[in-house]
Motif scaffolding. Structure first.
Motif, PDB file in Angstrom:
ATOM      1  N   UNK A  11      -1.180  -1.062  -4.351  1.00 15.17           N
ATOM      2  CA  UNK A  11      -2.127  -0.123  -4.250  1.00 15.17           C
ATOM      3  C   UNK A  11      -1.553   1.542  -4.037  1.00 15.17           C
ATOM      4  N   UNK A  12      -2.142   2.267  -4.668  1.00 14.42           N
ATOM      5  CA  UNK A  12      -1.811   3.554  -4.442  1.00 14.42           C
ATOM      6  C   UNK A  12      -3.146   4.441  -3.790  1.00 14.42           C
ATOM      7  N   UNK A  13      -2.663   5.266  -2.959  1.00 16.06           N
ATOM      8  CA  UNK A  13      -3.642   6.030  -2.201  1.00 16.06           C
ATOM      9  C   UNK A  13      -3.417   7.649  -2.459  1.00 16.06           C
ATOM     10  N   UNK A  14      -4.083   8.677  -2.937  1.00 19.71           N
ATOM     11  CA  UNK A  14      -3.691   9.747  -3.200  1.00 19.71           C
ATOM     12  C   UNK A  14      -4.546  10.846  -2.182  1.00 19.71           C
TER      13      UNK A  14
ATOM     14  N   UNK B 206       0.945  -1.145   0.141  1.00 16.05           N
ATOM     15  CA  UNK B 206      -0.008  -0.027   0.096  1.00 16.05           C
ATOM     16  C   UNK B 206       1.026   1.238   0.015  1.00 16.05           C
ATOM     17  N   UNK B 207       0.959   1.944  -1.003  1.00 15.99           N
ATOM     18  CA  UNK B 207       1.918   3.091  -1.321  1.00 15.99           C
ATOM     19  C   UNK B 207       0.982   4.391  -1.148  1.00 15.99           C
ATOM     20  N   UNK B 208       1.749   5.435  -0.955  1.00 15.68           N
ATOM     21  CA  UNK B 208       0.971   6.909  -0.792  1.00 15.68           C
ATOM     22  C   UNK B 208       1.473   7.792  -1.752  1.00 15.68           C
TER      23      UNK B 208
ATOM     24  N   UNK C 131       1.062  11.425   1.936  1.00 19.72           N
ATOM     25  CA  UNK C 131       0.442  10.846   3.208  1.00 19.72           C
ATOM     26  C   UNK C 131      -0.410  12.074   3.976  1.00 19.72           C
ATOM     27  N   UNK C 132      -1.066  11.457   5.052  1.00 14.83           N
ATOM     28  CA  UNK C 132      -2.175  12.187   5.535  1.00 14.83           C
ATOM     29  C   UNK C 132      -1.647  13.342   6.358  1.00 14.83           C
ATOM     30  N   UNK C 133      -0.197  13.263   7.091  1.00 10.12           N
ATOM     31  CA  UNK C 133       0.138  14.443   7.895  1.00 10.12           C
ATOM     32  C   UNK C 133       1.381  15.292   7.352  1.00 10.12           C
ATOM     33  N   UNK C 134       2.060  14.464   6.452  1.00  3.38           N
ATOM     34  CA  UNK C 134       3.321  15.224   5.834  1.00  3.38           C
ATOM     35  C   UNK C 134       3.063  15.316   4.204  1.00  3.38           C
ATOM     36  N   UNK C 135       2.252  14.592   3.544  1.00  4.52           N
ATOM     37  CA  UNK C 135       1.987  14.779   2.053  1.00  4.52           C
ATOM     38  C   UNK C 135       3.236  13.933   1.437  1.00  4.52           C
ATOM     39  N   UNK C 136       3.856  13.174   2.275  1.00  3.57           N
ATOM     40  CA  UNK C 136       4.826  12.646   1.514  1.00  3.57           C
ATOM     41  C   UNK C 136       4.309  11.640   0.406  1.00  3.57           C
ATOM     42  N   UNK C 137       5.480  11.443  -0.791  1.00  4.22           N
ATOM     43  CA  UNK C 137       5.089  10.513  -1.692  1.00  4.22           C
ATOM     44  C   UNK C 137       5.911   9.479  -1.890  1.00  4.22           C
TER      45      UNK C 137
ATOM     46  N   UNK D   3      -0.152   5.154 -14.488  1.00  6.52           N
ATOM     47  CA  UNK D   3      -1.245   4.979 -15.332  1.00  6.52           C
ATOM     48  C   UNK D   3      -2.470   4.536 -14.679  1.00  6.52           C
ATOM     49  N   UNK D   4      -2.516   3.977 -13.617  1.00  2.55           N
ATOM     50  CA  UNK D   4      -3.691   3.563 -12.829  1.00  2.55           C
ATOM     51  C   UNK D   4      -3.701   3.643 -11.265  1.00  2.55           C
ATOM     52  N   UNK D   5      -4.741   3.618 -10.381  1.00  6.37           N
ATOM     53  CA  UNK D   5      -4.339   3.637  -9.316  1.00  6.37           C
ATOM     54  C   UNK D   5      -4.101   2.466  -8.486  1.00  6.37           C
ATOM     55  N   UNK D   6      -4.755   1.466  -8.924  1.00  8.84           N
ATOM     56  CA  UNK D   6      -4.604  -0.197  -8.399  1.00  8.84           C
ATOM     57  C   UNK D   6      -3.656  -0.772  -9.433  1.00  8.84           C
TER      58      UNK D   6
END
Length: 135
Positions: free
Chosen positions: A113-116, A79-81, A84-90, A130-133
Motif C-alpha cells: 500500500x502506498x500513501x501520498x 504500508x509505504x509512504x 510522511x506526515x512530519x518529515x515528508x520522507x519517501x 503505476x498505481x497506489x495500491x
C-alpha cells in the motif's frame, strides 16, 4: 479506481482490501506513518507491526525484513509512504521489493500500500509508480 475525501479514508480502504486478500497477514508500517494507520489496523482487527524509521523518516528496510523474517510472514502487507506526515520522507519502493525478494518473498505473495502526502505531482511525473495500491 477509488477517490476519497481524505487520506484516512484512503488508508482504510487500502488496508481493507489488503485484509480481504490476505486475512491472516500482518500489516507492517513505519513509526512515521500517519497515526490513522494504527487505528485502522485495530478497527479492522488486523495484526500489525510498527517498523523503525531511519533518521530521514524513511522506513528502516533492515528492521522491516528482520521483523517479517522473525514473524515467519509469508504474505506481508506493507504500508509505504510517499511523504510522511512530519518529515515528508519517501519510502523506496524498489528497495522494499528488493529486500523482500532477498528473503524469499515473491512479488505475488505480498500486498503493498502506498500513501501520498504532498507528493502527488512527483507521483504523476514518475514512471516508477503505476498505481497506489499494488497487489
Amino acid at each position: 479506481g477509488y477517490v476519497t475525501n481524505g487520506g484516512t479514508e484512503g488508508n482504510m480502504f487500502g488496508c481493507y482490501l489488503a485484509r480481504e486478500l490476505f486475512p491472516d497477514s500482518t500489516l507492517y508500517y513505519s513509526k512515521d506513518t500517519h497515526y490513522s494507520v494504527g487505528k485502522i489496523a485495530k478497527l479492522l482487527q488486523m495484526k500489525s507491526c510498527v517498523i523503525e524509521s531511519l533518521d530521514n523518516g524513511e522506513i528502516d528496510y533492515d528492521d522491516l525484513t528482520h521483523k517479517i523474517k522473525t514473524n515467519k510472514e509469508s504474505h506481508p502487507i506493507i504500508f509505504a509512504n510517499i511523504g510522511t506526515t512530519m518529515t515528508g520522507a519517501i519510502d523506496d519502493i524498489e528497495m522494499i521489493q528488493k529486500r523482500l525478494a532477498q528473503i524469499g518473498i515473491m512479488r505475488r505473495d505480498y500486498y503493498l500500500l502506498l500513501t501520498i502526502l504532498k507528493h502527488l505531482p512527483l507521483l504523476m511525473a514518475s514512471t516508477r509508480f503505476v498505481c497506489l495500491v499494488i497487489k
